[in-house]
Design a protein around this motif. Sequence first.
Motif, PDB file in Angstrom:
ATOM      1  N   ILE A  90       0.866  -1.186   0.000  1.00 38.24           N
ATOM      2  CA  ILE A  90       0.000   0.000   0.000  1.00 38.24           C
ATOM      3  C   ILE A  90       0.899   1.231   0.000  1.00 38.24           C
ATOM      4  N   ARG A 119       9.127   0.073   1.990  1.00 43.35           N
ATOM      5  CA  ARG A 119       8.309  -0.832   2.799  1.00 43.35           C
ATOM      6  C   ARG A 119       8.558  -0.684   4.292  1.00 43.35           C
ATOM      7  N   ALA A 156      -4.757   1.895   8.214  1.00 39.68           N
ATOM      8  CA  ALA A 156      -5.011   3.294   7.837  1.00 39.68           C
ATOM      9  C   ALA A 156      -5.760   3.369   6.507  1.00 39.68           C
ATOM     10  N   ASP A 215       5.953   8.361  11.030  1.00 41.08           N
ATOM     11  CA  ASP A 215       6.957   8.033  12.026  1.00 41.08           C
ATOM     12  C   ASP A 215       7.003   6.524  12.248  1.00 41.08           C
ATOM     13  N   ALA A 216       8.191   5.958  12.100  1.00 41.97           N
ATOM     14  CA  ALA A 216       8.380   4.541  12.442  1.00 41.97           C
ATOM     15  C   ALA A 216       9.772   4.390  13.023  1.00 41.97           C
ATOM     16  N   ALA A 226       0.304  -1.018   9.854  1.00 46.81           N
ATOM     17  CA  ALA A 226      -0.189   0.359  10.019  1.00 46.81           C
ATOM     18  C   ALA A 226      -0.812   0.857   8.718  1.00 46.81           C
ATOM     19  N   ARG A 227      -0.152   0.587   7.610  1.00 45.59           N
ATOM     20  CA  ARG A 227      -0.691   1.035   6.312  1.00 45.59           C
ATOM     21  C   ARG A 227      -2.034   0.377   6.008  1.00 45.59           C
ATOM     22  N   LEU A 228      -2.144  -0.896   6.295  1.00 45.18           N
ATOM     23  CA  LEU A 228      -3.380  -1.619   5.959  1.00 45.18           C
ATOM     24  C   LEU A 228      -4.555  -1.079   6.786  1.00 45.18           C
ATOM     25  N   ARG A 259      -1.409   3.382  15.404  1.00 44.06           N
ATOM     26  CA  ARG A 259      -0.064   3.136  15.939  1.00 44.06           C
ATOM     27  C   ARG A 259       0.061   1.645  16.215  1.00 44.06           C
ATOM     28  N   VAL A 277       5.634  -3.852  11.131  1.00 46.19           N
ATOM     29  CA  VAL A 277       4.732  -2.854  11.743  1.00 46.19           C
ATOM     30  C   VAL A 277       4.252  -1.857  10.700  1.00 46.19           C
ATOM     31  N   GLU A 278       5.120  -1.511   9.777  1.00 43.64           N
ATOM     32  CA  GLU A 278       4.746  -0.554   8.738  1.00 43.64           C
ATOM     33  C   GLU A 278       3.620  -1.122   7.860  1.00 43.64           C
ATOM     34  N   ASP A 279       3.712  -2.408   7.528  1.00 45.22           N
ATOM     35  CA  ASP A 279       2.679  -3.037   6.688  1.00 45.22           C
ATOM     36  C   ASP A 279       1.317  -2.992   7.376  1.00 45.22           C
ATOM     37  N   LEU A 295       1.453   4.288   0.983  1.00 44.13           N
ATOM     38  CA  LEU A 295       1.016   5.311   1.927  1.00 44.13           C
ATOM     39  C   LEU A 295       2.240   5.715   2.747  1.00 44.13           C
ATOM     40  N   ALA A 333       5.153   1.883  14.316  1.00 44.41           N
ATOM     41  CA  ALA A 333       4.869   2.692  13.119  1.00 44.41           C
ATOM     42  C   ALA A 333       3.599   3.467  13.409  1.00 44.41           C
ATOM     43  N   LEU A 339       4.197   6.988   6.037  1.00 43.46           N
ATOM     44  CA  LEU A 339       3.983   6.921   7.483  1.00 43.46           C
ATOM     45  C   LEU A 339       4.779   8.045   8.128  1.00 43.46           C
TER      46      LEU A 339
END
Lengths: 282, 282, 282, 282
Positions: B33, B76, D247, B39-40, D243-245, D262, D239-241, B35, D276, B37
């Motif tokens: 996705i 990613r 959001a 902050d990470a 959070a994106r999903l 978060r 964590v980034e994956d 998008l 993230a 972020l």
Amino acid sequence: MSDDRRLEDGAAVLSPQIVADELPDVHLEAPGIALALQDAGISDIRYPIVVRLREAKPQQTVATASLGVEVPADVRAVHMSRFVEILNDWQSRIGVDTLPELLADVARRLASNRASARFDFPLFLERRSPASGGRSLLEYRCSLEGELHPEGVRCTTITRVPTTSLCPCSREISDYGAHNQRSSIEVCATAAVDAAHALDFPDLIGIAEAAASAPVYPLLKRMDELHVTMQAYENAAFVEDVARLVAATLQRDARVSAGRVRVVNEESVHAHNAYATISWPV
Amino acid sequence: MSDDRRLEDGAAVLSPQIVADELPDVHLEAPGIALALQDAGISDIRYPIVVRLREAKPQQTVATASLGVEVPADVRAVHMSRFVEILNDWQSRIGVDTLPELLADVARRLASNRASARFDFPLFLERRSPASGGRSLLEYRCSLEGELHPEGVRCTTITRVPTTSLCPCSREISDYGAHNQRSSIEVCATAAVDAAHALDFPDLIGIAEAAASAPVYPLLKRMDELHVTMQAYENAAFVEDVARLVAATLQRDARVSAGRVRVVNEESVHAHNAYATISWPV
Amino acid sequence: MSDDRRLEDGAAVLSPQIVADELPDVHLEAPGIALALQDAGISDIRYPIVVRLREAKPQQTVATASLGVEVPADVRAVHMSRFVEILNDWQSRIGVDTLPELLADVARRLASNRASARFDFPLFLERRSPASGGRSLLEYRCSLEGELHPEGVRCTTITRVPTTSLCPCSREISDYGAHNQRSSIEVCATAAVDAAHALDFPDLIGIAEAAASAPVYPLLKRMDELHVTMQAYENAAFVEDVARLVAATLQRDARVSAGRVRVVNEESVHAHNAYATISWPV
Amino acid sequence: MSDDRRLEDGAAVLSPQIVADELPDVHLEAPGIALALQDAGISDIRYPIVVRLREAKPQQTVATASLGVEVPADVRAVHMSRFVEILNDWQSRIGVDTLPELLADVARRLASNRASARFDFPLFLERRSPASGGRSLLEYRCSLEGELHPEGVRCTTITRVPTTSLCPCSREISDYGAHNQRSSIEVCATAAVDAAHALDFPDLIGIAEAAASAPVYPLLKRMDELHVTMQAYENAAFVEDVARLVAATLQRDARVSAGRVRVVNEESVHAHNAYATISWPV
């Protein structure tokens, strides 16, 4: 991976017995080290429970629970999921009077001679404001602890009662005022003989509140504030004074075989606390 | 598994570069996705740090830290281990004056345009007892927060100052005594222009302590207790009074572009707290 | 209020002895209830300390401390301020080897036969990443507990060691993968004979880390992550397995007269924990 | 002290109106500093509440609550006891649909233009084990936040959903296994237009659970453990994956005007966390 285990979105619920039979169970292996463990189980599980009180109606609350059993030297590990099933079965009837039966159920379903249980939960009692008569609910953090041994059940009830304490030294030496603060009275009482003799939570709460400089209330109108301000001033007490008073009351009670009182003052003139502890039998 | 990866007790330390080159790096893939972020990074890492103060000698303490960067829509995941390397490199020089450089280092080593850092740590300042003159150390829970943006650095210093508050209402309506309690004054100040304008922690602490009914001290002999008991009685203040006094002081300070004050009274006559909050600009 | 007590901004520091002599001391009164209290003092005081280790250099850290003494049946209350003075005097030399002297000082200055002390603090040890060799610091939450009795000193060292555990059941029954999680190993060891026999904190940490599926590290590059992922998979262990291994090691150590091991798995497939506890002598 | 105020054991409850009328009210004085405070009230009060859900039956739970109002520049302090009365009146009907009425009641009874409310409470939803079909209850820590402004009501629903995450990097680089851990997904959604558009707690929970590597369950028999172990392995996510999903799902929802996600991984190979964060509108 065999096909029947492949994950699918609409996974059919398989018969637990069939699948369980084909899965190896490493819990039943002999452990590498033949040492018995006093207690193993689950902890920090949060669950809604109904607390049964002897002289008040049952109360719906939320517990942090712990359930465990002894692990003999020849068993590698316990089946942890069974504790969750037991907790789920018992959630609507937790209390001093049902604790022995609950512990017996744990021991039976885990095939053990010793079982332990602990429930930490908030209990709310109605408090009537001392002058205005207004009603509100005050939280008491309670714990119910039980251990099943071959010799019987050990049942301990614990409460932490928020109160006010006012310093006798500060009152004596100052021309006006006296420092006062929140004071937490922790009372633990282990039942003599068996759980039928356990003091219930409201009993412990009443003993602790009576020993403080003043109780605390959620709802205080100005006329109530006047009341508790002067009540505390008139009943100045050190942590040591409060601990002694609570302990003396409990030590006279034949239903209590072992007790512990810990009073902690969140000193308003310090960022640290003052405490006094007494436990018996020594 | 290739042989050179097999685990051994006395595993030789391999060249990081060689191994890193042969390992795939899924962090660099395009995300599913697209998008961005804000902050990470890593949080809740505990590390010993040295806090550099402007007008006192450096102080060794222990921090709970958080470091992060912006993640663009086409990346990613970030390489989390780099934050630990940065923290390890910077541990001996944390402070308002080094924060911009630290943030620039985070942004550079993570190849990002935006970086964030937060350090929560206890700071200890010597306190002299008001009558006896005895010396002891009082803890102030502090936080240093920074954000690097393309437009510059936003630096915020935060302290929580334990104090005593005495209730003006209780004093007024009661024939004797007045309830008092621990009161925590949280002060947050964001530096105008850049971090060079940031108020240092001792500045904030001084402003907060001066606004309370009385300071708290670790060490109080009876003569000191007499002093602070009467000092609090003479300086009765609601949470609202204290919040206004601290805010008014900070709002006059040209170095502060944004501020927030939150005063929380751990009411001695209740088990709950009273609070007052003010933040600016509105 | 006499004039010399009136509060002023620039209050002169009076001679403590003069003022103390004129102030009444209600602590020394006979208590209303003639009951001895095992322990009364100060708790939750935060103080910077230096921890003395036997085989590493002293470490500056921050403690939450508790100091107390027995209160005989004929004494109303203890002088709490003396504990703060003692803590301030001893802050730079806390450790297993100085504990007996510290306790003797508490007993002497409070004129008591029994004294207690407890320090909870983070200790940081350097960890070298298993493949890359990178260096970083890992926190171990430690406690030092001591009690002075007429018969001698009881010294207990405690550490909580963060590790990884990987579930043998999950590994056995699954076609791929195995759930793993943070696992905290708490080790308590009471010294035989006297404090000179106490195990120091690094000793306890080493024993616990060796029993886990894998240690944790602050700094893991990809090659290290590969290492610990496979190390944990190869060393699958239940909480019961880990508890037994740690206990067996300690039980063989003649320096330990009493011990307790509690392993808690923060299960990654549950929101609750699994635990195993063993203590001895039974 | 007048006789009628003297404290007695069996103190008659006086008419609140009579006493209130004779007591001075310092809250109504002009403050020393004419500064408006955004928010003042009570916090950290614990109370039993009933949460009203839109598509499930009401749920009895325990809240930590906060209620406040704006304090104009010409009012010294608010009457804190009224918040307790309001909380007591509203305890049986807390939810997204009643929040606007509750806030209006706070504003009216405190004679203010702005009011705030916050309730933090555990919510329990039944979970069916993925293979065995066993039923148990899982806790979701929820918060309901509201602010009444002259322009309307801002309503925010928040949940923290415990899940499992499995690291894609660890899976990719390792010959076997992959580290996984508890991962907490915090979702905050502010309702567009008014509270009628607020997402209810179960909506948020469903969105978060669907984005994780796997949900967590209180009750897992071996066949369930097999299921979730492999489900997590197949759905590796940073964590980034996650959070994106989450959001992306919320950003498509017209009922949400502002959001924040978060995700925090309690890394099993570290003692620290990875996080993230994404919030919008930017």
